[in-house]
Design an enzyme around this catalytic site. Sequence first.
Site, short mmCIF file in Angstrom:
data_model
loop_
_atom_site.label_atom_id
_atom_site.label_comp_id
_atom_site.label_asym_id
_atom_site.label_seq_id
_atom_site.Cartn_x
_atom_site.Cartn_y
_atom_site.Cartn_z
N GLY A 53 0.84 -1.19 0.00
CA GLY A 53 0.00 0.00 0.00
C GLY A 53 0.87 1.24 0.00
N CYS A 80 5.31 -6.10 1.24
CA CYS A 80 5.64 -4.68 1.12
C CYS A 80 5.12 -3.89 2.32
CB CYS A 80 5.13 -4.14 -0.22
SG CYS A 80 5.90 -2.59 -0.65
N TYR A 81 4.10 -3.06 2.16
CA TYR A 81 3.57 -2.34 3.34
C TYR A 81 3.14 -3.34 4.41
CZ TYR A 81 0.67 0.65 6.28
OH TYR A 81 0.13 1.32 7.35
N HIS A 170 7.43 -7.85 -4.24
CA HIS A 170 6.08 -8.26 -4.65
C HIS A 170 6.10 -9.62 -5.35
CE1 HIS A 170 3.91 -4.55 -3.68
NE2 HIS A 170 5.09 -3.99 -3.85
N GLU A 172 3.64 -11.31 -6.18
CA GLU A 172 2.45 -11.48 -7.02
C GLU A 172 2.64 -10.98 -8.45
OE1 GLU A 172 2.94 -9.38 -4.62
OE2 GLU A 172 1.84 -7.50 -4.81
N ASP A 228 -19.86 -13.16 -19.55
CA ASP A 228 -20.37 -13.22 -18.17
C ASP A 228 -21.84 -13.62 -18.11
OD1 ASP A 228 -17.84 -12.33 -17.70
OD2 ASP A 228 -18.40 -10.27 -17.28
N LYS A 368 -12.26 -13.11 -14.24
CA LYS A 368 -12.65 -13.40 -15.62
C LYS A 368 -12.14 -14.77 -16.10
CE LYS A 368 -14.57 -11.46 -19.32
NZ LYS A 368 -15.82 -10.70 -19.29
#
Length: 511
Positions: A53, A80-81, A170, A172, A228, A368
């Site tokens: 963040g 991180c944060y 990170h 991710e 969708d 998705k």
Amino acid sequence: MNKVLILNFGSQFSQLIARRVRESGVYCELKPSSLSYKELLDFNPSAIILSGGPSSVYEANAPSLDPKVLEMGLPILGICYGAQLLAHMLGGTVVPADTLKSREYGYTVTDFDNSSPLFDAIGNQSVVWMSHGDSVKALPSGFKVTASSAGCPYAGFENTDKKIYAVQFHPEVCHTEKGMQILGNFLHKICGFDSSWTMGNYKDIAITNIREKVGDKKALLALSGGVDSSVAAALMSQAIGKNLTCVFVDHGLLRKNEGDEVENIFKNYPVNFVRVNAQKLFLDALKGVSEPEKKRKIIGETFIRVFEAEAKKIGKVDFLVQGTIYPDVIESGMGSNAAVIKSHHNVGGLPDHVDFKEIIEPLRLLFKDEVRSLGTELGLPSALVNRQPFPGPGLAIRIIGDITEDKLAILREADFIFRTELENAKVENASQYFAVLTDTRSVGVMGDSRTYDCMVALRSVCTSDFMTATITHIPYPVLEKVSSRIVNEIRGVNRVVYDITAKPPATVEWE
Ligand code: XMP
């Protein structure tokens, strides 16, 4: 089922953490960091990830965590944060960016201690993605350092007894070479979770839940033919069969053969399928209208009128089904259900005021890619499940200027040729590709005659989130073939151009 709670401290990558955890076969939800301790207990997580963040832990009103969360004995991973917050709360020291010589952004070579379960079997050095100002300067007692880089001596630290792990970088983002493995180590080796979150499992659970909720009452779904709403329709159809009515409003602004394709798929489903051919109504309402936002508004309103009229014919319907997906929920601030229902309309604006008891959103927790694989599980054809996004207002916002039957016919053919040739040539990095009918006319020569005809523009972009996009590098021979086919096969077009503008500064659609 194991559930990971990801607390969102505002990083631009938070949604990505959730996607990666799901890709590892573990269910997770992203919630705001302001979640109360009681709400957290109600969610009943099996592990917690704290996102990055933009804040600094020592700022007034910096987002924090109820200290009781750290006493729950759950495995926790701070990113991180999230890592800085853990260090700060547990008695370590975090130093602000402006006391450091330089911030650390981008690719960073990092050394790993492979005896840490988090970094097991990832090799002792690789590249990670750093993006931080503040840094941990001293670890809390009981913690040991497990990763370090030149600019960040505490790039990873842990206390295995407390099951608390932290990384400054990170894992991710795809730029972190071993990121998926690191997250996998956390989920599988440290938390001991299996990979049982699959769309096959989800399908069965969702069908049971829908049946319990709807019972023998009736539900109505507005079907656009997009991914969708089609997947929502297939899922609802397996759950409640004939108690579902799908209303497909053909507004006449669809691509070539699209209306029939949608009808052919859904008329074989055990649901009530209603196709409303409202082409004339829409074209009359759009007559002479050139302004893009006005077109959108007219289409939305006309859609609502048609949909309401159909809903009335069907009689008493308790449930309205919407194909809202998880990114829509996250992007609307992860607020209460009521707020989300109002702000999300999948098919050009659904009526808020139609008298339904409840809204069902069977895909609201899926990304998705998960929606697409659920569609495959449900037996939908790949051409439908993997289709590119198509805007609700359809071809109306791909014809510059006013809309007529003739222009629609030209655009449909040009668009069909372009899509077919791109697919035949297996061009890569084409996330969305279509033709636009411009309002420019230009002089040409065909045979021995002068022409003064329309110009078609081709657009193809590469993007995963549609917020930013780059152009597709279509090989020239493919472009030449498309251009030649369009001008030869379609009367009224004598020039074809390729749009080479990224988003930003342009948008994907021309209107
Ligand atoms: P833009 O043009 O804003 O498009 O870069 C981003 C993505 O959104 C789609 N799009 C729409 N979808 N109704 C929709 O349902 C709309 O009015 C609309 N406008 C744009 C566009 O096709 C692209 O995928």
